[in-house]
Scaffold this motif. Structure first.
Motif, PDB file in Angstrom:
ATOM      1  N   LEU A 104      25.838 -11.063  33.227  1.00 37.39           N
ATOM      2  CA  LEU A 104      26.182 -10.509  34.542  1.00 37.39           C
ATOM      3  C   LEU A 104      27.176 -11.425  35.256  1.00 37.39           C
ATOM      4  O   LEU A 104      28.333 -11.470  34.898  1.00 37.39           O
ATOM      5  CB  LEU A 104      24.903 -10.288  35.361  1.00 37.39           C
ATOM      6  CG  LEU A 104      23.889  -9.299  34.753  1.00 37.39           C
ATOM      7  CD1 LEU A 104      22.595  -9.294  35.549  1.00 37.39           C
ATOM      8  CD2 LEU A 104      24.477  -7.897  34.707  1.00 37.39           C
ATOM      9  N   CYS A 105      26.705 -12.159  36.264  1.00 32.57           N
ATOM     10  CA  CYS A 105      27.628 -12.941  37.096  1.00 32.57           C
ATOM     11  C   CYS A 105      28.365 -14.016  36.306  1.00 32.57           C
ATOM     12  O   CYS A 105      29.603 -14.089  36.333  1.00 32.57           O
ATOM     13  CB  CYS A 105      26.872 -13.549  38.279  1.00 32.57           C
ATOM     14  SG  CYS A 105      25.412 -14.535  37.826  1.00 32.57           S
ATOM     15  N   GLU A 106      27.633 -14.868  35.604  1.00 31.55           N
ATOM     16  CA  GLU A 106      28.276 -15.979  34.897  1.00 31.55           C
ATOM     17  C   GLU A 106      29.154 -15.477  33.752  1.00 31.55           C
ATOM     18  O   GLU A 106      30.198 -16.061  33.450  1.00 31.55           O
ATOM     19  CB  GLU A 106      27.227 -16.956  34.373  1.00 31.55           C
ATOM     20  CG  GLU A 106      26.476 -17.685  35.476  1.00 31.55           C
ATOM     21  CD  GLU A 106      25.474 -18.707  34.943  1.00 31.55           C
ATOM     22  OE1 GLU A 106      25.517 -19.012  33.740  1.00 31.55           O
ATOM     23  OE2 GLU A 106      24.641 -19.180  35.743  1.00 31.55           O
ATOM     24  N   GLY A 107      28.728 -14.390  33.124  1.00 33.50           N
ATOM     25  CA  GLY A 107      29.513 -13.841  32.019  1.00 33.50           C
ATOM     26  C   GLY A 107      30.851 -13.277  32.456  1.00 33.50           C
ATOM     27  O   GLY A 107      31.722 -13.013  31.619  1.00 33.50           O
ATOM     28  N   ASN A 108      31.029 -13.082  33.769  1.00 36.03           N
ATOM     29  CA  ASN A 108      32.281 -12.541  34.283  1.00 36.03           C
ATOM     30  C   ASN A 108      33.002 -13.515  35.205  1.00 36.03           C
ATOM     31  O   ASN A 108      33.895 -13.124  35.955  1.00 36.03           O
ATOM     32  CB  ASN A 108      32.008 -11.224  35.009  1.00 36.03           C
ATOM     33  CG  ASN A 108      31.562 -10.141  34.059  1.00 36.03           C
ATOM     34  OD1 ASN A 108      32.375  -9.511  33.389  1.00 36.03           O
ATOM     35  ND2 ASN A 108      30.247  -9.918  33.964  1.00 36.03           N
ATOM     36  N   CYS A 109      32.605 -14.777  35.139  1.00 35.42           N
ATOM     37  CA  CYS A 109      33.223 -15.824  35.960  1.00 35.42           C
ATOM     38  C   CYS A 109      34.667 -16.051  35.516  1.00 35.42           C
ATOM     39  O   CYS A 109      34.939 -16.205  34.321  1.00 35.42           O
ATOM     40  CB  CYS A 109      32.410 -17.111  35.836  1.00 35.42           C
ATOM     41  SG  CYS A 109      33.077 -18.519  36.725  1.00 35.42           S
ATOM     42  N   VAL A 110      35.586 -16.072  36.469  1.00 33.89           N
ATOM     43  CA  VAL A 110      37.004 -16.199  36.148  1.00 33.89           C
ATOM     44  C   VAL A 110      37.310 -17.520  35.457  1.00 33.89           C
ATOM     45  O   VAL A 110      38.093 -17.563  34.499  1.00 33.89           O
ATOM     46  CB  VAL A 110      37.851 -16.048  37.428  1.00 33.89           C
ATOM     47  CG1 VAL A 110      39.300 -16.455  37.173  1.00 33.89           C
ATOM     48  CG2 VAL A 110      37.804 -14.607  37.916  1.00 33.89           C
ATOM     49  N   ILE A 111      36.695 -18.608  35.907  1.00 27.55           N
ATOM     50  CA  ILE A 111      37.023 -19.890  35.278  1.00 27.55           C
ATOM     51  C   ILE A 111      36.454 -19.991  33.866  1.00 27.55           C
ATOM     52  O   ILE A 111      36.973 -20.734  33.036  1.00 27.55           O
ATOM     53  CB  ILE A 111      36.586 -21.094  36.142  1.00 27.55           C
ATOM     54  CG1 ILE A 111      35.068 -21.165  36.297  1.00 27.55           C
ATOM     55  CG2 ILE A 111      37.264 -21.061  37.488  1.00 27.55           C
ATOM     56  CD1 ILE A 111      34.605 -22.465  36.935  1.00 27.55           C
ATOM     57  N   GLU A 112      35.411 -19.219  33.578  1.00 25.40           N
ATOM     58  CA  GLU A 112      34.911 -19.140  32.196  1.00 25.40           C
ATOM     59  C   GLU A 112      35.979 -18.510  31.313  1.00 25.40           C
ATOM     60  O   GLU A 112      36.262 -18.968  30.209  1.00 25.40           O
ATOM     61  CB  GLU A 112      33.629 -18.299  32.164  1.00 25.40           C
ATOM     62  CG  GLU A 112      33.195 -17.808  30.789  1.00 25.40           C
ATOM     63  CD  GLU A 112      32.553 -18.895  29.936  1.00 25.40           C
ATOM     64  OE1 GLU A 112      32.308 -18.619  28.750  1.00 25.40           O
ATOM     65  OE2 GLU A 112      32.298 -20.003  30.449  1.00 25.40           O
ATOM     66  N   GLN A 113      36.602 -17.455  31.829  1.00 25.35           N
ATOM     67  CA  GLN A 113      37.618 -16.756  31.057  1.00 25.35           C
ATOM     68  C   GLN A 113      38.893 -17.585  30.907  1.00 25.35           C
ATOM     69  O   GLN A 113      39.695 -17.347  30.005  1.00 25.35           O
ATOM     70  CB  GLN A 113      37.908 -15.403  31.723  1.00 25.35           C
ATOM     71  CG  GLN A 113      36.698 -14.474  31.701  1.00 25.35           C
ATOM     72  CD  GLN A 113      36.874 -13.244  32.590  1.00 25.35           C
ATOM     73  OE1 GLN A 113      37.971 -12.861  32.903  1.00 25.35           O
ATOM     74  NE2 GLN A 113      35.766 -12.634  32.985  1.00 25.35           N
ATOM     75  N   SER A 114      39.064 -18.574  31.782  1.00 18.81           N
ATOM     76  CA  SER A 114      40.242 -19.445  31.668  1.00 18.81           C
ATOM     77  C   SER A 114      39.952 -20.681  30.830  1.00 18.81           C
ATOM     78  O   SER A 114      40.809 -21.547  30.684  1.00 18.81           O
ATOM     79  CB  SER A 114      40.709 -19.874  33.064  1.00 18.81           C
ATOM     80  OG  SER A 114      39.744 -20.703  33.694  1.00 18.81           O
ATOM     81  N   GLY A 115      38.730 -20.768  30.291  1.00 18.52           N
ATOM     82  CA  GLY A 115      38.409 -21.831  29.353  1.00 18.52           C
ATOM     83  C   GLY A 115      37.778 -23.070  29.944  1.00 18.52           C
ATOM     84  O   GLY A 115      37.637 -24.081  29.255  1.00 18.52           O
ATOM     85  N   HIS A 116      37.340 -23.022  31.201  1.00 20.60           N
ATOM     86  CA  HIS A 116      36.771 -24.207  31.845  1.00 20.60           C
ATOM     87  C   HIS A 116      35.239 -24.194  31.922  1.00 20.60           C
ATOM     88  O   HIS A 116      34.654 -25.134  32.439  1.00 20.60           O
ATOM     89  CB  HIS A 116      37.351 -24.362  33.256  1.00 20.60           C
ATOM     90  CG  HIS A 116      38.801 -24.743  33.272  1.00 20.60           C
ATOM     91  ND1 HIS A 116      39.239 -26.013  32.977  1.00 20.60           N
ATOM     92  CD2 HIS A 116      39.914 -24.007  33.514  1.00 20.60           C
ATOM     93  CE1 HIS A 116      40.561 -26.054  33.060  1.00 20.60           C
ATOM     94  NE2 HIS A 116      40.995 -24.849  33.382  1.00 20.60           N
ATOM     95  N   GLY A 117      34.612 -23.149  31.453  1.00 15.76           N
ATOM     96  CA  GLY A 117      33.154 -23.090  31.519  1.00 15.76           C
ATOM     97  C   GLY A 117      32.688 -22.512  32.840  1.00 15.76           C
ATOM     98  O   GLY A 117      33.115 -22.947  33.915  1.00 15.76           O
ATOM     99  N   THR A 118      31.814 -21.530  32.788  1.00 13.92           N
ATOM    100  CA  THR A 118      31.379 -20.815  33.983  1.00 13.92           C
ATOM    101  C   THR A 118      30.656 -21.725  34.980  1.00 13.92           C
ATOM    102  O   THR A 118      30.081 -22.750  34.607  1.00 13.92           O
ATOM    103  CB  THR A 118      30.466 -19.641  33.597  1.00 13.92           C
ATOM    104  OG1 THR A 118      30.070 -18.940  34.766  1.00 13.92           O
ATOM    105  CG2 THR A 118      29.217 -20.137  32.891  1.00 13.92           C
ATOM    106  N   VAL A 119      30.688 -21.322  36.237  1.00 16.32           N
ATOM    107  CA  VAL A 119      29.852 -21.970  37.243  1.00 16.32           C
ATOM    108  C   VAL A 119      28.391 -21.644  36.934  1.00 16.32           C
ATOM    109  O   VAL A 119      28.072 -20.523  36.507  1.00 16.32           O
ATOM    110  CB  VAL A 119      30.213 -21.459  38.660  1.00 16.32           C
ATOM    111  CG1 VAL A 119      29.290 -22.070  39.715  1.00 16.32           C
ATOM    112  CG2 VAL A 119      31.661 -21.762  38.979  1.00 16.32           C
ATOM    113  N   THR A 120      27.492 -22.593  37.129  1.00 14.21           N
ATOM    114  CA  THR A 120      26.072 -22.373  36.846  1.00 14.21           C
ATOM    115  C   THR A 120      25.421 -21.643  38.028  1.00 14.21           C
ATOM    116  O   THR A 120      24.603 -22.192  38.765  1.00 14.21           O
ATOM    117  CB  THR A 120      25.359 -23.711  36.590  1.00 14.21           C
ATOM    118  OG1 THR A 120      25.653 -24.598  37.675  1.00 14.21           O
ATOM    119  CG2 THR A 120      25.803 -24.336  35.304  1.00 14.21           C
ATOM    120  N   ILE A 121      25.779 -20.373  38.172  1.00  9.05           N
ATOM    121  CA  ILE A 121      25.399 -19.591  39.349  1.00  9.05           C
ATOM    122  C   ILE A 121      23.884 -19.459  39.459  1.00  9.05           C
ATOM    123  O   ILE A 121      23.303 -19.673  40.532  1.00  9.05           O
ATOM    124  CB  ILE A 121      26.067 -18.202  39.288  1.00  9.05           C
ATOM    125  CG1 ILE A 121      27.588 -18.350  39.373  1.00  9.05           C
ATOM    126  CG2 ILE A 121      25.545 -17.299  40.417  1.00  9.05           C
ATOM    127  CD1 ILE A 121      28.355 -17.075  39.046  1.00  9.05           C
TER     128      ILE A 121
END
Length: 479
Positions: A104-121
């Motif tokens: 859900l939220c973390e799987g769609n985090c923009v910085i995850e998609q840019s290769g920096h690892g999702t925020v631990t929401i």
């Protein structure tokens, strides 16, 4: 110059709360993740990029205002962060623990998609809400004005309790009916303590009770009290029963002793964690201690069963799933946790039947391969001829999912319309059913789904009920 609190994702790596050692945590039912310390929570929250279009928020069923409460956390304004979090989510401390953030939220985090690892929401959400409880910021519900109208809610799971909370804050008189002796539904009796410790759920139940919500427990609607009686007593009714009917297994030996339903197994284990006397557990019927355990299924319920069996002292625990790891419906995070704790996964394997004498002795396993995609886009499992074998087992747990009970038949309300799947037919906006003043939310409408979707349904239905009772929708907001 003031320190830049946000946009730290380039210099600060993603970090989750520390997990307790697998060998240690497998000995108890306590939650496996440790709590963030304040500096670490602020640091991880500060990794948020404060997107102009926050995909984390749009992919959350509750549309939680995630960027704002992450920023407030990074700035050390935790009480404000909590206020923002609870304004859209009735149970943020529960969602922070059990939501599949990776989908859900973390799987769609923009910085995850840019290769920096999702925020631990999820971990930050849990942290700020646990802090709110510790600091006394979570207050009992105190409506500004009491209303004379009453609403009956059937089912004390997340959907029913979310509706109860929302309505009670507007002064409506609320009574919740439930078949079990404790409120909470599957949050209490289905989800194990290592994912959701029970004092977390009980604290919310106590808050609702102190706020004036009445609970009628050990009440099986249709037997102890008729549905018509509940309708006659209240101005509106919410059906939030969930789905508890287990999908069954066919094949030779499927009725042998030692083949049990996942729901029965998990309820027995959770009752023991409350200190209850559970005859089926004490007799060994629903206890994995000293046994070779095979769990059949690949969803989150199967993950709960395999990890519970490890903690009960099983000799071995194997999980059979007919597709491969990439195509399983359960959380990949839960699979990894289970593997760390000693669970063995047998992919591309399906039960054909069971060997038994006085009780089950083994599972007849068919080897599978993945073929063409089905209607859902997932590859369909196909049988590999001549590759059958026997998996030894003393306890087999069926975790194949849940189906709705026949509510119209059980409650003698044939005019309550259902879908061809047996779920209650309800408007997707108001959650109104075919019966005037009767609403339905959660799994009994959706089929087996997530706690967060049930919470959303309960809140939306409560808003519709307030309109039905005469309060304009524009005046309705969670307080």
């Amino acid at each position: 110059m003031a320190k830049q609190r946000m946009l730290q994702f380039v210099t600060v790596a993603r970090e989750t709360p520390e997990k307790r050692d697998a060998n240690v945590r497998a000995q108890d039912f306590n939650e496996i993740y440790r709590e963030f310390a304040v500096p670490k929570a602020e640091e991880q929250a500060g990794r948020c990029s404060q997107c102009g279009v926050p995909y984390c928020q749009s992919h959350c069923p509750l549309h939680n205002n995630i960027p704002d409460w992450l920023r407030l956390t990074a700035e050390g304004r935790l009480q404000e962060a909590y206020e923002i979090a609870q304004s859209t989510n009735t149970f943020p401390e529960i969602c922070g623990r059990i939501c599949p953030q990776d989908r859900l939220c973390e799987g769609n985090c923009v910085i995850e998609q840019s290769g920096h690892g999702t925020v631990t929401i999820g971990s930050v959400e849990k942290f700020i809400t646990d802090t709110a409880w510790d600091m006394g910021w979570v207050k009992p519900i105190r409506p500004h004005v009491e209303r004379s109208e009453s609403v009956g809610i059937i089912g004390a799971g997340p959907g029913g309790l979310a509706a109860a909370d929302f309505l009670r804050r507007k002064g409506v008189q609320v009574t919740v009916y439930d078949r079990y002796d404790r409120a909470g539904g599957l949050m209490t009796y289905g989800i194990p303590g290592f994912k959701l410790e029970k004092d977390v759920v009980m604290a919310r139940i106590k808050q609702l009770e102190e706020g004036g919500v009445q609970f009628v427990l050990n009440c099986n609607v249709g037997e102890d009290l008729s549905f018509d009686a509940i309708r006659g007593k209240h101005d509106a009714v919410v059906i939030a029963t969930g789905v508890y009917k287990t999908r069954d297994l066919k094949g030779p030996g499927s009725g042998a002793a030692g083949i049990v339903r996942a729901i029965d197994y998990l309820i027995a284990s959770n009752r023991k964690s409350f200190g209850d006397e559970v005859a089926e557990y004490d007799s060994g019927e629903l206890n994995a201690e000293g046994k070779r355990v095979v769990v059949i299924g690949g969803g989150d319920t199967a993950m709960d069963c395999v990890r519970t069996a490890i903690r009960q002292g099983a000799v071995s625990v194997k999980c059979l799933y007919r597709r491969d790891r990439a195509n399983m419906p359960g959380s990949q995070r839960e699979v990894a946790n289970a593997e760390e704790e000693g669970v063995e996964f047998v992919w591309l394997a399906a039960p054909k039947g069971f060997t038994a004498s006085d009780a089950v002795e083994g599972v007849m396993v068919q080897r599978m391969r993945l073929g063409a995609p089905d209607a859902t886009g997932r590859q369909s499992p196909e049988l590999i001829e001549g590759a059958d074998y026997i998996e030894d087992a003393d306890l087999v747990i069926k975790a194949l999912g849940f189906e709705p009970e026949d509510i119209p038949g059980l409650w003698n309300v044939p005019e309550l319309e259902v879908t061809r799947w047996g779920t209650i037919k309800a408007d997707f906006r108001t959650h109104g059913t075919s019966l005037p003043g009767v609403y339905a939310v959660g799994d009994i409408v959706r089929g087996a789904s997530l706690v967060v979707w049930a919470i959303r349904d309960g809140r939306e239905a409560a808003e519709a009920i307030l309109t039905y009772l005469g309060q304009p929708a524009a005046a309705v907001a969670a307080e």
